[in-house]
Motif scaffolding. Structure first.
Motif, PDB file in Angstrom:
ATOM      1  N   SER A  83      41.032  45.232  39.378  1.00  0.00           N
ATOM      2  CA  SER A  83      41.733  45.293  40.662  1.00  0.00           C
ATOM      3  C   SER A  83      42.901  44.311  40.693  1.00  0.00           C
ATOM      4  CB  SER A  83      40.764  45.010  41.818  1.00  0.00           C
ATOM      5  OG  SER A  83      40.170  43.728  41.688  1.00  0.00           O
ATOM      6  N   GLY A  84      42.734  43.147  40.065  1.00  0.00           N
ATOM      7  CA  GLY A  84      43.836  42.187  39.986  1.00  0.00           C
ATOM      8  C   GLY A  84      44.989  42.730  39.163  1.00  0.00           C
ATOM      9  N   THR A  85      44.653  43.430  38.094  1.00  0.00           N
ATOM     10  CA  THR A  85      45.680  44.074  37.275  1.00  0.00           C
ATOM     11  C   THR A  85      46.455  45.090  38.092  1.00  0.00           C
ATOM     12  OG1 THR A  85      44.441  43.776  35.212  1.00  0.00           O
ATOM     13  CG2 THR A  85      46.053  45.562  35.274  1.00  0.00           C
ATOM     14  N   ILE A  86      45.747  45.860  38.900  1.00  0.00           N
ATOM     15  CA  ILE A  86      46.404  46.860  39.742  1.00  0.00           C
ATOM     16  C   ILE A  86      47.305  46.188  40.772  1.00  0.00           C
ATOM     17  CG2 ILE A  86      46.002  48.672  41.464  1.00  0.00           C
ATOM     18  CD1 ILE A  86      43.406  49.341  39.952  1.00  0.00           C
ATOM     19  N   VAL A  87      46.832  45.101  41.367  1.00  0.00           N
ATOM     20  CA  VAL A  87      47.645  44.368  42.349  1.00  0.00           C
ATOM     21  C   VAL A  87      48.958  43.908  41.727  1.00  0.00           C
ATOM     22  CG1 VAL A  87      47.797  42.248  43.705  1.00  0.00           C
ATOM     23  CG2 VAL A  87      45.723  43.633  43.803  1.00  0.00           C
ATOM     24  N   LEU A  88      48.871  43.331  40.531  1.00  0.00           N
ATOM     25  CA  LEU A  88      50.077  42.837  39.866  1.00  0.00           C
ATOM     26  C   LEU A  88      51.012  43.980  39.481  1.00  0.00           C
ATOM     27  CD1 LEU A  88      48.557  40.082  37.523  1.00  0.00           C
ATOM     28  CD2 LEU A  88      49.892  39.747  39.611  1.00  0.00           C
ATOM     29  N   THR A  89      50.431  45.095  39.064  1.00  0.00           N
ATOM     30  CA  THR A  89      51.252  46.219  38.603  1.00  0.00           C
ATOM     31  C   THR A  89      51.974  46.905  39.757  1.00  0.00           C
ATOM     32  OG1 THR A  89      49.731  46.603  36.755  1.00  0.00           O
ATOM     33  CG2 THR A  89      51.233  48.387  37.339  1.00  0.00           C
ATOM     34  N   ILE A  90      51.259  47.177  40.847  1.00  0.00           N
ATOM     35  CA  ILE A  90      51.893  47.902  41.955  1.00  0.00           C
ATOM     36  C   ILE A  90      52.949  47.056  42.655  1.00  0.00           C
ATOM     37  CG2 ILE A  90      49.898  49.385  42.334  1.00  0.00           C
ATOM     38  CD1 ILE A  90      49.028  47.660  44.610  1.00  0.00           C
ATOM     39  N   ASN A  91      52.885  45.748  42.466  1.00  0.00           N
ATOM     40  CA  ASN A  91      53.874  44.870  43.090  1.00  0.00           C
ATOM     41  C   ASN A  91      54.904  44.340  42.097  1.00  0.00           C
ATOM     42  OD1 ASN A  91      53.036  44.534  46.025  1.00  0.00           O
ATOM     43  ND2 ASN A  91      51.105  44.093  44.981  1.00  0.00           N
ATOM     44  N   LEU A 129      45.709  43.721  31.549  1.00  0.00           N
ATOM     45  CA  LEU A 129      44.260  43.788  31.416  1.00  0.00           C
ATOM     46  C   LEU A 129      43.811  43.271  30.053  1.00  0.00           C
ATOM     47  CD1 LEU A 129      41.813  44.652  33.084  1.00  0.00           C
ATOM     48  CD2 LEU A 129      41.996  46.931  32.055  1.00  0.00           C
ATOM     49  N   GLU A 130      44.541  43.653  29.015  1.00  0.00           N
ATOM     50  CA  GLU A 130      44.203  43.190  27.664  1.00  0.00           C
ATOM     51  C   GLU A 130      44.337  41.666  27.573  1.00  0.00           C
ATOM     52  OE1 GLU A 130      43.201  44.629  23.619  1.00  0.00           O
ATOM     53  OE2 GLU A 130      42.916  45.222  25.703  1.00  0.00           O
ATOM     54  N   TRP A 131      45.390  41.128  28.184  1.00  0.00           N
ATOM     55  CA  TRP A 131      45.576  39.676  28.184  1.00  0.00           C
ATOM     56  C   TRP A 131      44.422  38.993  28.929  1.00  0.00           C
ATOM     57  CZ3 TRP A 131      45.842  36.002  31.965  1.00  0.00           C
ATOM     58  CH2 TRP A 131      46.220  34.715  31.566  1.00  0.00           C
ATOM     59  N   SER A 132      43.983  39.589  30.028  1.00  0.00           N
ATOM     60  CA  SER A 132      42.881  39.012  30.808  1.00  0.00           C
ATOM     61  C   SER A 132      41.602  38.952  29.982  1.00  0.00           C
ATOM     62  CB  SER A 132      42.640  39.841  32.077  1.00  0.00           C
ATOM     63  OG  SER A 132      43.799  39.908  32.881  1.00  0.00           O
ATOM     64  N   PHE A 133      41.295  40.046  29.296  1.00  0.00           N
ATOM     65  CA  PHE A 133      40.105  40.054  28.444  1.00  0.00           C
ATOM     66  C   PHE A 133      40.227  39.011  27.338  1.00  0.00           C
ATOM     67  CE2 PHE A 133      39.599  44.838  29.494  1.00  0.00           C
ATOM     68  CZ  PHE A 133      38.908  44.524  30.653  1.00  0.00           C
ATOM     69  N   ALA A 134      41.425  38.923  26.743  1.00  0.00           N
ATOM     70  CA  ALA A 134      41.645  37.960  25.658  1.00  0.00           C
ATOM     71  C   ALA A 134      41.499  36.531  26.158  1.00  0.00           C
ATOM     72  CB  ALA A 134      43.028  38.175  25.041  1.00  0.00           C
ATOM     73  N   TYR A 135      41.958  36.283  27.384  1.00  0.00           N
ATOM     74  CA  TYR A 135      41.839  34.930  27.941  1.00  0.00           C
ATOM     75  C   TYR A 135      40.381  34.534  28.104  1.00  0.00           C
ATOM     76  CZ  TYR A 135      41.741  31.166  31.343  1.00  0.00           C
ATOM     77  OH  TYR A 135      41.459  29.978  31.980  1.00  0.00           O
ATOM     78  N   TYR A 136      39.585  35.417  28.709  1.00  0.00           N
ATOM     79  CA  TYR A 136      38.171  35.093  28.900  1.00  0.00           C
ATOM     80  C   TYR A 136      37.441  35.001  27.558  1.00  0.00           C
ATOM     81  CZ  TYR A 136      37.975  35.194  33.970  1.00  0.00           C
ATOM     82  OH  TYR A 136      38.132  34.886  35.298  1.00  0.00           O
ATOM     83  N   LEU A 137      37.872  35.777  26.595  1.00  0.00           N
ATOM     84  CA  LEU A 137      37.288  35.679  25.253  1.00  0.00           C
ATOM     85  C   LEU A 137      37.586  34.311  24.646  1.00  0.00           C
ATOM     86  CD1 LEU A 137      35.902  36.889  22.778  1.00  0.00           C
ATOM     87  CD2 LEU A 137      38.114  37.869  22.101  1.00  0.00           C
ATOM     88  N   SER A 138      38.809  33.823  24.824  1.00  0.00           N
ATOM     89  CA  SER A 138      39.173  32.507  24.291  1.00  0.00           C
ATOM     90  C   SER A 138      38.376  31.402  24.965  1.00  0.00           C
ATOM     91  CB  SER A 138      40.680  32.257  24.462  1.00  0.00           C
ATOM     92  OG  SER A 138      41.033  32.142  25.844  1.00  0.00           O
ATOM     93  N   VAL A 139      38.122  31.577  26.279  1.00  0.00           N
ATOM     94  CA  VAL A 139      37.295  30.594  26.995  1.00  0.00           C
ATOM     95  C   VAL A 139      35.886  30.584  26.415  1.00  0.00           C
ATOM     96  CG1 VAL A 139      36.179  30.075  29.211  1.00  0.00           C
ATOM     97  CG2 VAL A 139      38.609  30.697  29.142  1.00  0.00           C
TER      98      VAL A 139
END
Length: 213
Positions: A22-30, A194-204
């Protein structure tokens, strides 16, 4: 009750995925910068005898209607819409507001998930879920790349209960300045975020795992 705790934890993980989506969608539509880029690159304003600045004014008016609950009527400076187009935009507005609601609610559950894992020194649990999730955007992007038009139609049939999204340029000139290429770029942008978000949490998760060694 152990089963209740497991259900709660499962819902928190589901909430994390929904929050990221949903955050990805928020950033994309705006991402108004992306539309501005297309307006300049494809000279969209010229197609309807408008300057780029005037076209952007109309686009902002459309976004204001779609984003804000208190804007109840779609009014664009240089575009009028047929009854079916107004129904479609109303449906889109409901989807936008639903996405914002999901983002807010799952933001709360994600906060408690993060706090619990950090407290218990279990942030490493992000590793496996994120490794799995990283495959999803590329797979969807590959399907989209094969036949974007078919993917676009399928996407609309899933989200909308009618065919009001099939605009007639003679009656709804707004569709002339909302080309398929722009929507394709929106999908690409969403996949990247979305891919960056997954990668970030993976790095954490990996960092937390290394700290345990």
């Amino acid at each position: 009750m152990a089963w209740l705790n497991k259900v709660k934890q499962w819902l928190q993980w589901l909430g994390l995925y929904l929050w990221l989506l949903s955050g990805t969608i928020v950033l994309t539509i705006n991402a108004t910068w992306l539309y501005y880029f297309n307006a300049r690159w494809q000279h969209l304003g010229h197609l309807v005898n408008l300057s780029t600045g005037r076209l952007m004014t109309n686009y902002f008016q459309l976004l204001a209607y779609l984003n804000f609950p208190w804007v109840r009527k779609l009014q664009m400076r240089d575009f009028t819409d047929s009854p079916s187009a107004l129904v479609h935009f109303a449906d889109v507005k409901n989807l936008f507001l639903l996405d914002y609601a999901v983002f807010i609610v799952t933001g709360v559950t994600t906060y408690y998930l993060w706090r619990r894992l950090k407290r218990d020194r279990q942030l490493w649990r992000f590793v496996l879920p994120m490794q799995t999730a990283l495959w999803v955007p590329p797979l969807i992007a590959a399907v989209m790349a094969v036949n974007f038009d078919q993917f676009f139609v399928f996407f609309h049939k899933i989200l909308f209960r009618n065919s009001d999204w099939l605009f007639d340029p003679l009656f709804d000139r707004i569709i002339i300045v909302l080309p398929d290429t722009f929507f394709g770029q929106c999908f690409v942008l969403a996949f990247v975020i979305l891919e960056w978000s997954f990668a970030y949490y993976l790095s954490v998760g990996k960092q937390a795992l290394n700290e345990l060694k």
